[in-house]
Each structure stands twice: as structure tokens, then as C-alpha cells.
Design an enzyme around this catalytic site. Structure first.
Site, short mmCIF file in Angstrom:
data_model
loop_
_atom_site.label_atom_id
_atom_site.label_comp_id
_atom_site.label_asym_id
_atom_site.label_seq_id
_atom_site.Cartn_x
_atom_site.Cartn_y
_atom_site.Cartn_z
N PHE A 30 151.36 13.97 46.05
CA PHE A 30 151.07 13.46 47.34
C PHE A 30 152.32 13.72 48.20
O PHE A 30 153.22 13.82 47.91
CB PHE A 30 150.92 11.96 47.41
CG PHE A 30 150.39 11.47 48.76
CD1 PHE A 30 149.25 11.45 49.13
CD2 PHE A 30 151.55 10.91 49.67
CE1 PHE A 30 148.86 11.22 50.41
CE2 PHE A 30 150.97 10.56 50.81
CZ PHE A 30 149.79 10.53 51.24
N ASP B 212 159.95 17.74 46.53
CA ASP B 212 159.51 16.70 47.70
C ASP B 212 160.19 15.50 47.20
O ASP B 212 159.94 14.60 46.14
CB ASP B 212 157.98 16.58 47.81
CG ASP B 212 157.79 15.55 48.98
OD1 ASP B 212 158.45 14.60 49.22
OD2 ASP B 212 156.16 15.42 49.16
N LYS C 298 160.97 8.66 54.75
CA LYS C 298 160.93 7.10 54.25
C LYS C 298 162.20 6.53 54.49
O LYS C 298 162.54 6.12 55.72
CB LYS C 298 160.45 7.04 52.79
CG LYS C 298 159.09 7.55 52.63
CD LYS C 298 158.39 6.85 51.30
CE LYS C 298 157.04 7.41 50.98
NZ LYS C 298 156.13 6.88 51.93
N1 PLP Z 1 155.79 12.98 50.23
C1 PLP Z 1 155.74 12.04 49.31
C2 PLP Z 1 156.37 12.25 48.26
C3 PLP Z 1 155.27 10.82 49.66
O1 PLP Z 1 155.32 9.69 48.98
C4 PLP Z 1 154.63 10.45 51.05
C5 PLP Z 1 154.25 9.38 51.38
O2 PLP Z 1 153.95 8.56 50.85
C6 PLP Z 1 154.73 11.74 52.00
C7 PLP Z 1 155.42 13.06 51.49
C8 PLP Z 1 154.30 11.71 53.41
O3 PLP Z 1 155.07 11.00 54.18
P1 PLP Z 1 154.46 10.20 55.65
O4 PLP Z 1 153.81 9.14 55.25
O5 PLP Z 1 155.74 9.85 56.23
O6 PLP Z 1 154.01 11.29 56.31
#
Ligand code: PLP
Length: 422
Positions: free
Chosen positions: A146, A231, A260
Site C-alpha cells: 500500500f 516506502d 505519518k
Molecule cells: N505508504 C504507506 C506504506 C502507507 O501505509 C500509507 C498509508 O497508510 C501511505 C503510503 C499513504 O499515506 P497517506 O494516507 O498519508 O497518503
């Protein structure tokens, strides 16, 4: 302070969600029995009725420092009184300071930062920078991964239920099973701009890859002149018991994304970081090739600086490892009492997943936990897994409370299932 008529306030708010926000979401939240959040402090969220909840979800990883950490709040308040947002013309000291500090704490040679406001923006930037730096457009990603829900990061994400309604997505993204190096080896070729991967899949269900996997992916990327794009939006900044998830394997990415918890649970903040070898070709011709109006704004930047300082001063990486062990041990003891319902309890640091044997049991358990004063939720790409990602400041007593509430919630869930079955 409790509002005067909390019941009415909740009813009014639900009605506004129904009429002006998202009727389906309102139904879902009401069905789950969620109330109206009112205030928060440390590891606790209090609803409008005055009920206090131990926040074991931590805003999906946002509240690593807990709610309203005094040092972050103080830094933000000070900046608010001087200059909250940037002119976008003059140099900004908070932005420069945060970029410098980030470069000092990340692994390897991730010297440069593009600052933004969220995880999905950080991933979008990484995709664009990788394309520009390599002149290639193929990305290898993982099933269940994700990365966000805007078009580029959704293209990198690996769950059809979120992807299919928006086809055609950005071309060039392929997905392979997470943790399977042979599939990765087959997919990464000389046309590949980068591999986009989480060190531990968060929304995929707190999935930890086999030992050595990330290192092998890194070697594969080097061999194919593809970039390793890690990520760390969820795993970063102490969540897994180390500052970054990649540190468990000593891997040095070419690009890395953060968000986050970067804003300390006070201001939204995100970052894409890259090595000079990637950054310089991406921005050389045109320094404005990628930008953001609010990215790296002074409030977010001072929040980020204060966050990094608190993580260091309070030893939150070590704390995450220690409290994670305790929580994992306790949750596994509960698992032993419910072997037919709980398949596995897994995790690293304070990123813990409870895997249920069947669909819907997790959802029932989340409801029971809420009723017992503990906030939890299932993972977005794997509804069989509920996760515990409490603030890294959680105490031993609070861990034990969460475990005991989980035991009670499981007893109630199991009794309910028996009733339904019989
Ligand atoms: N990357 C990862 C690993 C995530 O867990 C998330 C959100 O849960 C995101 C990207 C996307 O982040 P945002 O909701 O701040 O756009």
C-alpha cells in the site's frame, strides 16, 4: 472538557457526514459503534461522552509520539506566532533545518529531501523523480503493498478492490508476491526504473518478509540499474524498533518516503528523500520540475524537527522494541487460548498484526475492544488482520491493559460466534 449535549452533537455530526461527507462511510462508522472524538492526550483519546480510549491504532502510525506531545506542540505554537506558512519566495530556515536533520538520521546517502504533506504525495514524488533520473518507466511493486490512493501511488499499490474502479491506472506497474525473491528476479529487468517496496507491509497485514529479502532486492536493483524505492511512511521513525525498517537488514535505498509520524502527530508532513545520483539528474534542468505549495511549510518543518529530537531524547526506537516484545508476548498468550480463531500474532517493534482464521472475526473483535476502551482497526488490504500500532511512548501498564482487554474481547467474540453458530 465535555460538551454540553454529547448525544445531540454525535447525532448532528453523523447527519452532516450522511448529507455532506460520505453516507456509506457514516453507515460503516455508525455500525462499528464509533462515537465522536473530542480530545486527546498522550496515549489516550476521549470521546464527547467523556469515555477514554487507549489508542492502540495510533492513527495508523501517525501518533508515534502520542497525542499532543508537549515539545511538538510548543515548537508549533512558537512558529504559529511568528510565521505559520511560507512566502514561497524567500528562503525558509525551518525547511532547510529539517532537510539537514533528516539527511543525518536516514541510512546511506539520502542527502536530499522533497518535503510534502502526506504519504501519497511522497510516493508520487518518488515515482516522478525515479522516472526522470533513469529515463525508464517500469516499476515493480508487491501484491498487498500500500502506497496511497492518488493515481501514481495507487498504481504502485497492490490490491484490486482499490485499483480496479480506476482503470486505466498509470502504465508500467507490475506486481509480484511480497517476500518472494524469485518472482522479483523475474520481474526486474533492464527496463525497470525502480522497485517500490515497504520493509514490512503495513496495510497488507503486517507482513514481515523472510530474512535477507530486502538485501536481495537491493542487490537485484543494483545489478539491473533499477532504483530501490523504500516506502517507510508507516515503518519509519522508530515504529519497528529501529529508526527505519530497512535498518533491520542494513539496506541503503536510492529513494525513501516518509510521512505519518513525521509531523509528530500535530501537523501533516511527508518527505521524499534521495541520493545525489538520483536527485541531481532529476532536478538539474529545472529545479521546479516537482513542487508543492504547502510542502515543508514552517509549521510542519518545526514539528518534524521536534519529532526527531523527541525520538532521540526519549529513546523511542529502543522503547518501541521493548514494548513491542511485551505486547507481542501478551497477545501470543491470548492467541494460545483461542487457537481456532487466531491464526498468528506477528510483528516487529510496535507494528503488530493479529491474524484471524476467518473473515469478519477481526471486525467483531475490534468492536469488543472499543467497548473495553481500546482503539484498534483492521488493515486496509487484509481485513483478516487487525493491527496494534500504539504510540511508542506506551508504558508497560498500558501494554498489559491492552492485552487484558484483548483477552476479554476475544472471550466475548468467541461466545458471540458460538451463539450465532448454534
Ligand atoms: N505508504 C504507506 C506504506 C502507507 O501505509 C500509507 C498509508 O497508510 C501511505 C503510503 C499513504 O499515506 P497517506 O494516507 O498519508 O497518503
Amino acid at each position: 472538557m465535555k460538551p454540553e449535549d454529547p448525544e445531540r452533537l454525535l447525532a448532528d455530526t453523523r447527519e452532516k457526514y450522511r448529507r455532506f461527507v460520505n453516507p456509506g462511510l457514516e453507515r460503516l462508522m455508525s455500525f462499528a459503534g464509533f462515537g465522536l472524538e473530542w480530545e486527546a492526550e498522550g496515549c489516550y483519546v476521549t470521546d464527547a461522552e467523556g469515555n477514554r480510549y487507549l489508542d492502540c491504532l495510533g492513527g495508523y502510525g501517525v501518533f508515534s509520539l502520542g497525542h499532543r506531545h508537549p515539545k511538538v506542540v510548543e515548537a508549533v505554537k512558537k512558529q504559529l506566532d511568528r510565521m505559520p506558512l511560507s512566502s514561497k519566495v524567500f528562503f525558509s530556515k525551518p525547511l532547510a533545518d529539517l532537510a539537514e536533520r533528516l539527511a543525518a538520521v536516514v541510512p546511506g546517502d539520502l542527502q536530499y529531501s522533497f518535503l510534502c504533506n502526506s504519504g501519497t504525495e511522497a510516493v508520487e514524488a518518488a515515482i516522478k523523480i525515479a522516472r526522470k533520473a533513469t529515463h525508464k518507466s517500469k516499476f515493480v511493486c508487491t501484491i498487498g503493498g500500500f502506497h496511497g490512493k492518488s493515481m501514481g501511488s495507487l498504481s504502485a499499490s497492490g490490491r484490486e478492490v482499490f485499483r480496479a474502479p480506476f482503470d486505466p491506472l498509470v502504465p508500467g506497474f507490475v506486481h509480484v508476491p511480497f517476500g518472494d525473491i524469485d518472482s522479483m528476479r523475474e520481474a526486474v529487468d533492464d527496463e525497470t526504473a525502480g522497485v517500490i517496496i515497504e520493509p514490512i507491509q503495513g496495510e497488507g497485514g503486517i507482513v514481515i518478509p523472510p530474512d535477507g529479502y530486502l538485501r536481495q532486492v537491493a542487490e537485484l536493483c543494483r545489478a539491473r540499474s533499477a532504483l530501490l524505492i523504500v516506502d517507510e511512511v508507516q515503518t519509519g521513525l522508530g515504529r519497528t524498533g529501529r529508526m527505519f525498517g530497512v535498518e533491520h537488514e542494513g539496506v541503503e535505498p536510492d529513494l525513501m518516503t516518509l510521512a505519518k509520524s513525521l509531523g509528530g502527530g500535530v501537523i501533516p508532513a511527508g518527505a521524499t528523500m534521495g541520493t545525489p545520483a538520483v536527485w541531481e539528474p532529476a532536478f538539474a534542468e529545472n529545479p521546479l520540475i516537482h513542487s508543492s505549495t504547502f510542502g515543508g511549510n514552517p509549521l510542519a518543518a518545526v514539528a518534524g524537527l521536534a519529532t526527531l529530537q523527541v525520538i532521540e531524547e526519549e529513546g523511542l526506537c529502543e522503547r518501541s522494541a521493548q514494548m513491542g516484545e511485551r505486547l507481542l508476548r501478551g497477545l501470543r498468550a491470548v492467541q494460545a487460548d483461542f487457537p481456532s480463531h487466531i491464526a498468528e500474532v506477528r510483528g516487529r517493534g510496535l507494528m503488530i498484526g493479529i491474524v484471524f482464521s476467518e473473515d469478519d472475526v477481526g471486525e467483531l473483535c475490534v468492536g469488543q475492544l472499543t467497548a473495553r476502551g481500546v482503539i484498534c482497526a483492521y488493515t486496509l488490504n487484509n481485513p483478516r488482520v487487525i493491527r496494534m500500532e500504539p504510540p511508542l511512548i506506551i508504558t508497560e501498564d498500558q501494554c498489559d491493559f491492552a492485552v487484558s482487554a484483548f483477552g476479554d474481547a476475544m472471550s466475548a467474540t468467541s461466545a458471540l460466534l458460538q451463539e450465532l453458530g448454534g
